[in-house]
Design an enzyme around this catalytic site. Structure first.
Site, mmCIF file in Angstrom:
data_model
loop_
_atom_site.group_PDB
_atom_site.id
_atom_site.type_symbol
_atom_site.label_atom_id
_atom_site.label_comp_id
_atom_site.label_asym_id
_atom_site.label_seq_id
_atom_site.Cartn_x
_atom_site.Cartn_y
_atom_site.Cartn_z
ATOM 1 N N GLY A 76 45.684 41.480 42.138
ATOM 2 C CA GLY A 76 47.095 41.111 42.260
ATOM 3 C C GLY A 76 47.919 41.330 41.017
ATOM 4 O O GLY A 76 49.136 41.225 41.044
ATOM 5 N N LYS A 109 42.082 42.829 28.513
ATOM 6 C CA LYS A 109 43.380 42.149 28.572
ATOM 7 C C LYS A 109 44.388 42.788 27.616
ATOM 8 O O LYS A 109 45.590 42.637 27.780
ATOM 9 C CB LYS A 109 43.233 40.671 28.205
ATOM 10 C CG LYS A 109 42.222 39.891 29.030
ATOM 11 C CD LYS A 109 42.686 39.695 30.457
ATOM 12 C CE LYS A 109 41.697 38.868 31.264
ATOM 13 N NZ LYS A 109 42.016 38.881 32.710
#
Length: 506
Positions: A116, A395
């Site tokens: 998502g 990340k």
């Protein structure tokens, strides 16, 4: 002062009765106003079938919102006195799992990636899962290769499921067409689309279904349970005899199918297993597994009372953190959703959005939940303390440099650490000049060799040439207005470079 035999609840609540009554009344009014606003929002959906789906989502959102209001009014928080590190039965060491691998259990397996998220934090457009990470391949490419290898090698059909959000679905649907010739069945469904809430009025931001995209949000991966059920995918998988769902973040390159954990899951009849790994000083904010009044739970830093934040970060008291690699029994998943057993801890996420040109940004709330918080709702739930290699998230561009380097090689879509490496992966810290992938690629067009690197810090206007080798501890700090170019073929070992350096090759 509390009496000697006063309950912890009495000691914890400092609110007067009149304050409780006022907040309960305020809660009732806010809930009523939200319900009316959601009904009006549903009326703006023209298609009857779509309206029904939308109403189902808004009912789930309203339930979440009402719980948020109730928790806020009660002032409920975890009671720190009841929090303990997990007991030995609640966390099992990976090395203690049986080595006899039952490959037939693969026929019961489904792999799901949480897809998502966008790549905006790394300066990319579209789903994060399509960022190139290794040899021209994206997170998604590598995951598909892994599943295809399993299916080809063991003559099984492990379905590959993607939980998209409204932010990533269109792009993902276009991208996965390129896998049509591969031995991988790809199934997709969307997580919920919830309205952001104005922080002041506690009313939904969107006034109709066609409101701008920043009026909505995907409510975290805890939404997996209801979304997979509402989509019909859960029933479809159960009907096909599938039993175990392996869930992980799309950007965790260490989250590959593990036979030992799958075997342990089936043989132990556990309904839920959370992979944990040893906490280091770099992981102090990660959610951790705890024993809370005899039951196993996930504790996130957002739930910790402010005066106990340092206790939470302690590596001695809380040795593990949640990798978000989760194994769930599909029938148990169906049961907890159908029986409305799930009450996942709510994580309020404050954001700000622009409401118009020349106007200041407005504070909004997103009410989110985490898939790890569901651990307390399943029978036989526990953690497995896995090696660090199973947690390799990307990340930042610092992480990207690590996974692109010679520290790893690629085998059937999975990263394998170099046999020449001793000890854990090096710590890499790249400054703000390297925040976006495009800037990172421009400044470090050739990834240096880092098998013997322990620590790297680079800040400022720095570029690395081709064939650079880094060993030990290397710190490169470029002051404002200056420039450092590390020339081709440089070998840097245990050095600190500061100031200005530009060597021209002839």
């Amino acid at each position: 002062m509390a009496s000697a035999n006063g309950s912890s609840a009495e000691r914890k609540h400092a609110k007067s009765q009149s304050t409780f009554q006022f907040e309960n009344t305020s809660t009732a009014i806010a809930a009523s106003q939200m319900r009316n606003a959601l009904n009006k929002l549903a009326d703006t959906v023209p298609d009857p079938k779509m309206r029904k789906q939308f109403e189902t989502q808004m009912d789930a959102f309203f339930s979440l919102f009402r719980r948020y209001l109730t928790d806020k009014a009660k002032g409920t928080a975890v009671d720190w006195d009841h929090i303990n590190p997990p007991n030995p039965e609640q966390v099992i060491a990976y090395d203690e799992l049986a080595e006899d691998i039952q490959t037939e259990f693969l026929s019961k397996l489904v792999v799901l990636k949480l897809n998502g998220g966008l790549g905006t934090s790394m300066g990319c457009v579209g789903p994060k899962s399509v960022i190139e990470v290794r040899e021209g391949q994206s997170f998604l490419d590598l995951a598909v290769r892994q599943i295809e290898f399993l299916n080809d090698t063991y003559k099984v059909n492990v379905p590959f499921v993607l939980m998209n959000s409204f932010n990533t679905d269109d792009d993902t649907q276009s991208i996965i067409k390129k896998y049509e010739g591969h031995n991988v069945e790809i199934i997709t469904f969307n997580q919920s689309q919830y309205p952001r809430v104005y922080k002041d009025s506690l009313l939904p931001v969107p006034k109709d279904i066609s409101a701008p995209i920043d009026s909505w949000y995907p409510p975290g991966h805890g939404d997996l349970f209801e979304s997979i059920e509402n989509s019909g995918v859960l029933d479809e998988l159960i009907a096909r005899g599938k039993e175990v769902l392996f869930v992980s973040n799309s950007d965790n390159l260490g989250a590959v199918v593990d036979f030992k954990i799958l075997n342990h899951m089936v043989e132990s009849k556990s309904e839920y297993i959370m992979e944990l790994t040893d906490k280091t000083r770099a992981d102090v904010k990660g959610g951790t597994i705890i024993d809370y009044e005899g039951s196993v739970r996930l504790l996130e830093i957002a739930q910790v009372p402010k005066d106990h934040t340092e206790d939470f970060k302690s590596i001695k008291k809380f040795k593990y953190f949640n990798t978000n690699n989760i194994w769930i029994n599909l029938k148990a998943m169906k049961r907890v959703v159908e029986n409305s057993e799930l009450e996942l801890e709510i994580i309020p996420n404050a954001k700000s959005i622009s409401v118009g040109k020349g106007e200041s940004d407005v504070g909004v709330l997103q009410l989110e939940t985490a898939v790890g918080a569901a651990i307390r709702h399943f029978k036989g739930a526990h953690g497995v303390n896995v090696p660090r290699r199973r947690f390799l998230p990307v990340k930042t561009c610092s992480d990207l440099m690590l996974v692109k380097s010679d520290l790893y090689s690629l085998a059937h879509g999975a990263l394998e650490i170099s046999p020449g490496r001793f000890g854990p992966a090096p710590l890499i810290k790249l400054g703000s000049h390297f925040k976006k992938v495009s800037d990172f690629q421009k400044r470090i067009p050739y990834i240096p060799k880092i098998v013997e690197l322990d620590h790297l810090t680079v800040t400022g206007n720095v570029s690395l040439g081709k064939g650079v080798v880094l060993k030990g501890t290397v710190i490169i700090v470029c002051s404002d207005g200056q420039k450092i170019d590390i020339p081709n073929g440089s070998i840097l070992e245990n050095v600190v470079i500061t100031g200005n350096l530009s060597i021209l090759e002839h």
